[in-house]
Structures are given as C-alpha cells and as structure tokens.
Design a protein around this motif. Structure first.
Motif, PDB file in Angstrom:
ATOM      1  N   LYS B 213      54.163  52.922  33.141  1.00 41.10           N
ATOM      2  CA  LYS B 213      53.109  51.954  33.467  1.00 41.10           C
ATOM      3  C   LYS B 213      51.870  52.146  32.619  1.00 41.10           C
ATOM      4  O   LYS B 213      50.838  51.517  32.864  1.00 41.10           O
ATOM      5  N   ALA B 215      51.003  51.263  29.737  1.00 44.74           N
ATOM      6  CA  ALA B 215      50.455  50.143  28.976  1.00 44.74           C
ATOM      7  C   ALA B 215      49.395  49.405  29.780  1.00 44.74           C
ATOM      8  O   ALA B 215      48.433  48.870  29.234  1.00 44.74           O
ATOM      9  N   TRP B 216      49.571  49.356  31.092  1.00 41.78           N
ATOM     10  CA  TRP B 216      48.580  48.692  31.948  1.00 41.78           C
ATOM     11  C   TRP B 216      47.599  49.707  32.509  1.00 41.78           C
ATOM     12  O   TRP B 216      46.393  49.474  32.504  1.00 41.78           O
ATOM     13  N   LEU B 217      48.133  50.798  33.012  1.00 42.40           N
ATOM     14  CA  LEU B 217      47.290  51.789  33.673  1.00 42.40           C
ATOM     15  C   LEU B 217      46.849  52.861  32.686  1.00 42.40           C
ATOM     16  O   LEU B 217      47.382  53.971  32.674  1.00 42.40           O
ATOM     17  N   TRP B 221      41.512  50.550  28.969  1.00 41.65           N
ATOM     18  CA  TRP B 221      41.892  49.169  29.293  1.00 41.65           C
ATOM     19  C   TRP B 221      41.540  48.851  30.735  1.00 41.65           C
ATOM     20  O   TRP B 221      41.105  47.741  31.069  1.00 41.65           O
ATOM     21  N   PHE B 222      41.685  49.836  31.595  1.00 43.80           N
ATOM     22  CA  PHE B 222      41.340  49.687  33.008  1.00 43.80           C
ATOM     23  C   PHE B 222      39.849  49.358  33.163  1.00 43.80           C
ATOM     24  O   PHE B 222      39.473  48.435  33.891  1.00 43.80           O
ATOM     25  N   ARG B 225      39.035  45.896  31.707  1.00 36.75           N
ATOM     26  CA  ARG B 225      39.421  44.852  32.662  1.00 36.75           C
ATOM     27  C   ARG B 225      38.392  44.717  33.775  1.00 36.75           C
ATOM     28  O   ARG B 225      37.985  43.613  34.138  1.00 36.75           O
ATOM     29  N   LEU B 276      44.493  40.376  39.739  1.00 31.79           N
ATOM     30  CA  LEU B 276      44.556  41.553  38.873  1.00 31.79           C
ATOM     31  C   LEU B 276      43.639  42.648  39.403  1.00 31.79           C
ATOM     32  O   LEU B 276      43.987  43.826  39.389  1.00 31.79           O
ATOM     33  N   TRP B 279      45.246  44.626  42.072  1.00 27.85           N
ATOM     34  CA  TRP B 279      46.215  45.623  41.577  1.00 27.85           C
ATOM     35  C   TRP B 279      45.479  46.834  41.048  1.00 27.85           C
ATOM     36  O   TRP B 279      45.876  47.969  41.282  1.00 27.85           O
ATOM     37  N   ASP B 280      44.407  46.573  40.299  1.00 29.45           N
ATOM     38  CA  ASP B 280      43.695  47.664  39.642  1.00 29.45           C
ATOM     39  C   ASP B 280      42.925  48.520  40.630  1.00 29.45           C
ATOM     40  O   ASP B 280      43.042  49.736  40.644  1.00 29.45           O
ATOM     41  N   SER B 284      46.476  50.444  42.617  1.00 32.67           N
ATOM     42  CA  SER B 284      46.779  51.555  41.723  1.00 32.67           C
ATOM     43  C   SER B 284      46.456  52.912  42.353  1.00 32.67           C
ATOM     44  O   SER B 284      46.740  53.939  41.762  1.00 32.67           O
ATOM     45  N   HIS B 287      50.118  54.402  42.811  1.00 27.66           N
ATOM     46  CA  HIS B 287      50.590  53.775  41.569  1.00 27.66           C
ATOM     47  C   HIS B 287      52.105  53.784  41.436  1.00 27.66           C
ATOM     48  O   HIS B 287      52.621  53.288  40.454  1.00 27.66           O
TER      49      HIS B 287
END
Lengths: 174, 480
Positions: B213, B215-217, B221-222, B225, B276, B279-280, B284, B287
């Motif tokens: 995970k 790439a998202w977490l 980037w977190f 976002r 989103l 989720w974040d 998470s 996670h």
C-alpha cells in the motif's frame, strides 16, 4: 326542526377560505366542504381536530416489529436452531444482525398497510361505495360549502351571498 | 449585528485553557519506557500476573498487524509460525529455547503496550480535533447543498452556517499539524503504517501488506493530500462567504448565481475529497483493514453533527434575540434533518457492520472483533445515542418545535458522534487501554474553546440576516 342545509358554491379557494372564516365567526355550523383539491389551511380554518393517523402508524409499526421478533425467535432459535453456515443460533441477540432487514421491513409493512386501512375505515372508503358529492362540479373546479340552517334562513343566505357565493341551494339533508 | 457576549468569550477561553492544562498533564504523565510503565502500574496497584495476562490478551486481539505478517508468505512469517507450532506442541523442545522465546514475546508485548499508552493522549487530541473539524465540514457540505438546491427555507440561517464553517480553517490546520507530528516528527505511533521499519526489507517487522500500500500510504503524499483536501474546503468556504457578503450590497443577483455554481462544483469535489479524507485520516489507522462505504459512513456522522450544531447555535442566538426571522418552523426543519440523518447514519453503520459480520472474512472482521470485545459499551452504546434516542424523541412533530427537546437531542447526538469517532480511532491506536479521562475530556475542552471562539467571532463579522438573497423573503415567511 327540519334537516335543512344550504349549499353555497364558490369558484375560488381564496374566496372559500375567507367565507369559511366569516361563517364560523357568525357561529354557523359548517357541515361539510367539498373541494376538487386539498386547500392548504382549510382544516385549521374550519376548526377540525388534527389527525391521529400518525399515532396509529407508530403503534402498528411497533406491532410489526414485535411480530418479526417473535416469529424469527420462534422459528430460528426456539423451534429448530440449526447451524446454517456457521451463524450462531444460540440466542436471538447473537444472530440479530441477520434478522434486522426482516424486522425493518415488517415494521414498515405493518405501519404502512394498517395505517392505510385505518384511513379507509375512518373515511368510509371502499370499492362500489356510492359517491357522496352533492354536485359533480366539485370534483373539477367548484367549491361547495354546506351550512346547516338553524333559525333565520334568509339571513344565512344573505350572509353566504355576501361572502362571494356564486350559487345557493337549499336542500333537505340526505 | 451580533456582539460576542463576554460571558461566552470567557467560557471559551477558560475551556481552552483548562483543556490545554489537562492535555499537557496527560502528555507529561505518559510512561517513557517499559520500566517506567511497570513502575506506574505497580504504583496503581495492578498485580503483575493480571497485568501480564492482560498484555497477552490484547496482543492476540489488537495486533492484527502481526497476524497478517504471519499470513503473508514471506520467510519470516513461515519461520515464526513454525516456531510457534514447535514450541507449543513438541514436548521435547529444549527448555532454554522455549524460555527464551517466551521472554522475547513478553518483551514484545510490553513494548506494544507501551506504544499504546504513549498514543493515548495523542489519540484523544486527534479525535477531538477531527470531531470539531468534522462538524464545520459537515456544516459546509450542508450549506453547499442548501445553495445548490436553492432551498427557500434556509437563507435566514446562512450566516449562522457561515459562522460555523469559519472553524474549517483552524480545524484543518490542527489536523494537518497532528499528521505532521505523527508522520514527520514521529512523536507518536498513531499511524502504524508510518513506522519505517515496516517497509524496510530485512527488518524483523517487515510487513508485505504495508509495502503493497506504499504507493498511497507514504508520508509525503499523505501530507500533500491533506493539504489538497483542506485547500478545497477552505477555498470554497472563503469564496462563498465573500460572495454572500458582497450580495448584501449588490445591485443584481450575479453574486448569488456565482455562489450557486460554486456550490454545485464544490459538492462534486467535496464528495471525492471527503471520501479520500476518510480513508486517509480515519481508515488508515487500521491500515490492514478496508471498507468501501467508509467515506459515506464518516460523511453521515459529520453531516448529522453539523446540522445539530446549526440547530444549537441557532437556538442560542435566537434566545439572545439576534435572529428575528427564525421561527419554530425553521427549527422544525433542522430537527427533521437531525432525525433523518441520524437514521441515515445508522443505516450506513449497520450496512457496514452487518455485511462484515455476515460474511465473517477474517481480514475484515478483526475490525469489529476488537471493537466488540474491547469497546463493547461505546460500540453498542453509541447506537442508543445516535439512533434509538433521536429516533424516538424526534419522531413527534410537536417535539421538533420545542427548543429544549432539540437541545437535549442535540447534546446526545453530538456525544454519540464523538463516541463514534472515538470508536474509529481508539482501537487501532491504544487497543484495550482506552478510557474517557483527563486526556479525552481535556482535548474536547481545548477544541471546544477554539471552536466557540472562532465561530462566534466570525458571527460578529457580518449581519445575521442576508440582505439581497433572492430567497430571503420566502425564508422569512417560511412556515410549515
């Protein structure tokens, strides 16, 4: 004393509302008002009691919920507690999430249908019932107010004409 | 024009100061090491045996990270599973090996428990920060819906809503700060996936699922976002507010139309960013767990709290004589929304719970097992607070017009949704060591103070009745 009523015809709902208020002010009893569509605020102007249908619906809903709970508790837990796909059938509470959709639907089902039936009973509606409107125009574009006559008939007629009635008819009460 | 009453300002400041002291105290009294933790427990009179059993117990249930590591087919997991089986079934296992393994396990459990205890005040701060941010975000969404739907009843309440949404700026900033503290400064272990050891190949806690995970977490980037979501919300709030105030002295309706288009655009962006965000900022924490309707579920919670706060602030301002044109029909409408969204929340809560409970897939169901076992009262208690109580008390049409009923229902709903956020965050961060004590109450007071101060200061900035809104006349005459 005769059962005479005066039927006054109106062609506008605003005029009708004003007439209803005026007639009630003069302490005449309005038997009935026939309108082609719901006139907002007419029930308040006529001094009708608020409906208790919602209360009955709540009680019917409770009945539906009870029916669902008792039914599924008996079938799934008491009568034949099988192991169906590993769902716990030891007590009602343990398996309750699976029963919630049915509990919800039966609550709504009972509340809705019994309330509708109550409405039909209370307003005396059924198939093949003879229509009661005194003039067919009241289903299209005319409003009709029925006032019972006690005492001076001419004074009442004058009052109704003054409020904007387009036609006045005196009949015996059916 | 509204003037901020001195008593309310004083209340906000005291609440903030008291909250800050309580939070500071709870942060200071966190154990800094395992020895420290043991000493504190001994001082509190916990028996060593009971304590140990407790640690083992919580490890089995809450540390599903570890379970997943065992499931993942990496060498380490296989080895560990093999070792465990060996130690427990083979009576000929050599004694020193068994003892050694047991010792490692206990040390690991102590470490785990220490992290959870250290997380506790941070989790409390995070929950309160999120809760108040969520309220103003819910109001913002509700406000945009009213604008986009061109509702005829609500324009007299627009300034109240705009006042509440002023908190979106400090609210999102405090969340981003907390995320920064977790992700960059590593002052706490709130987000377990932020632990760099989980994704370092060859590390003893290497976790394949977290790597998957990544790439998202990942922290940069977190944070980016988080800034993007916040800027969308803040931008809409600021522009809409400016257009709304400009409309007061305008000669045509162009500002109103712009606001209408803006609201429609915002609602599209909001639904994406809110989903989103949930989720974040919430999902998470667990996670290894995922749920598809989670965004809606969080949205339901925020919009019902938002509407409730609109109602409470409106009742307060009305009782002080500031909202001349607000009548009990406006209140009735707000109460209907409180009622409806409470049921909507329960519907989503139940849909999520029942689908997972029914299929009972291990990787999903751990989420609810930890909550039912460790958080039984808050988990099911919130159903009574968020569904059953509002359902029964707000069903009656006459009750929805009574101020005191709405205030009571509103307080219960707000408390219930605080517990809802509590249930989302706490199990993953502190496990079974939860309580509602100094840290939790302090954090609530802290953010309540800021919230009241910001909201009521914003309310003084503009007249409470919008002037040239095309629907204002209808709204003034509104009756149900």
């Amino acid at each position: 004393m005769s059962n005479k009523v005066i039927q006054a015809m109106y062609i506008d709902d605003d005029v009708l509302m004003a007439a209803v208020k005026k007639v009630r002010q003069e302490n005449h009893h309005i038997e009935e008002v026939f309108t082609p569509f719901p006139v907002h605020g007419l029930d308040k102007a006529m001094g009708l009691e608020p409906t208790r249908l919602a209360i009955t619906a709540f009680m019917y809903g409770c009945v539906g919920l009870a029916v669902a709970i008792v039914m599924m508790n008996y079938i799934m837990i008491t009568d034949w507690p099988q192991n169906i796909g590993g769902k716990p059938s030891f007590s009602y509470l343990e398996n309750m999430p699976a029963f919630v959709p049915i509990m919800f639907e039966l609550t709504v089902f009972f509340a809705a249908h019994l309330m509708v039936i109550t409405f039909y009973l209370r307003s005396r509606l059924w198939p093949f019932k003879e229509a009661e409107n005194p003039d067919p125009r009241t289903t299209d574009d005319h409003f009709l107010m029925e006032v019972s006559v006690h005492g001076n008939e001419d004074a009442l007629k004058a009052l109704l004409l003054e409020t904007g009635a387009t036609e006045i008819k005196v009949t015996e009460k059916h | 024009m509204y003037t901020f009453s001195n008593r309310l300002r004083l209340f906000a400041i005291i609440s903030f100061a008291l909250g800050a002291i309580m939070v500071g105290f709870s942060l200071a009294s966190v154990p800094s090491s395992v020895e420290d933790m043991k000493a504190m427990e001994a001082a509190h009179g916990h028996g060593h045996d009971g304590d140990h059993a407790d640690a083992g117990h919580d490890d089995a249930k809450t540390a599903h990270h570890d379970d997943h590591k065992a499931d993942a087919a990496d060498h380490h997991g296989d080895e560990k599973a093999h070792d465990d089986a060996h130690a427990s079934t083979d009576h000929h296992a050599d004694a020193s090996h068994g003892a050694n393994a047991g010792h490692d396990d206990a040390a690991h459990q102590d470490e785990h428990k220490l992290q959870q205890l250290q997380n506790k005040p941070w989790a409390a701060i995070y929950i309160a920060a999120f809760f108040f941010m969520m309220i103003s975000l819910g109001v913002l969404a509700f406000y945009a819906i009213q604008r986009a739907a061109q509702a005829g009843w609500s324009p007299v309440l627009f300034r109240v809503m705009e006042g509440i949404t002023a908190y979106i700026i400090p609210g999102t900033i405090s969340i981003i700060l907390l995320l920064f503290i977790s992700g960059v400064l590593h002052w706490n272990h709130l987000f377990h996936w932020m632990d760099p050891e989980l994704i370092r190949e060859g590390s003893p806690t290497y976790d394949k699922l977290t790597v998957g995970k990544q790439a998202w977490l990942n922290v940069p980037w977190f944070l980016i976002r988080a800034v993007i979501y916040s800027s969308i919300w803040i931008a809409y709030r600021q522009i809409s507010r400016r257009l709304s105030i400009r409309q007061d002295n305008a000669t045509d309706n162009s500002n109103f139309k712009k606001n209408f288009r803006l609201a429609a655009m915002f609602l599209v962006l909001f639904l994406i960013s809110e989903s989103l965000m949930s989720w974040d900022w919430i999902m998470s924490f667990d996670h290894h767990w995922f749920s598809t309707l989670f965004g809606w579920y969080v949205f339901a919670s925020m919009v019902v709290s938002g509407v409730t706060v609109i109602a409470l602030v409106t009742i307060y301002l009305k009782s002080r004589g500031f909202l001349e044109y607000v009548n009990d029909s406006h209140l009735h409408d707000l109460a209907k929304f409180m009622f409806g969204f409470s049921i909507f929340w329960a519907y989503l809560w139940f849909s999520q719970f029942m689908l997972i409970w029914y299929s009972n897939i291990p990787e999903e169901v751990t989420y609810f097992i930890t909550r039912i076992e460790d958080y039984n009262l808050p988990f099911f208690g919130m159903l009574a607070l968020n569904l059953i109580f509002p359902l029964l008390i707000l069903m009656n049409s006459d009750y929805k017009r009574l101020n005191w009923i709405i205030v009571i229902a509103g307080i219960v709903i707000l408390f219930g949704h605080y517990i809802d956020i509590f249930n989302m965050v706490m199990p993953a961060t502190v496990g079974p060591h939860w309580s509602i004590g100094i840290a939790e109450i302090g954090a609530i007071l802290l953010f309540l103070g800021i919230f009241i101060f910001v909201v009521f200061t914003a309310l003084t900035k503009a007249p409470l009745l919008p002037k040239r809104n095309p629907f204002i006349e209808e709204s003034k005459q509104f009756h149900y």
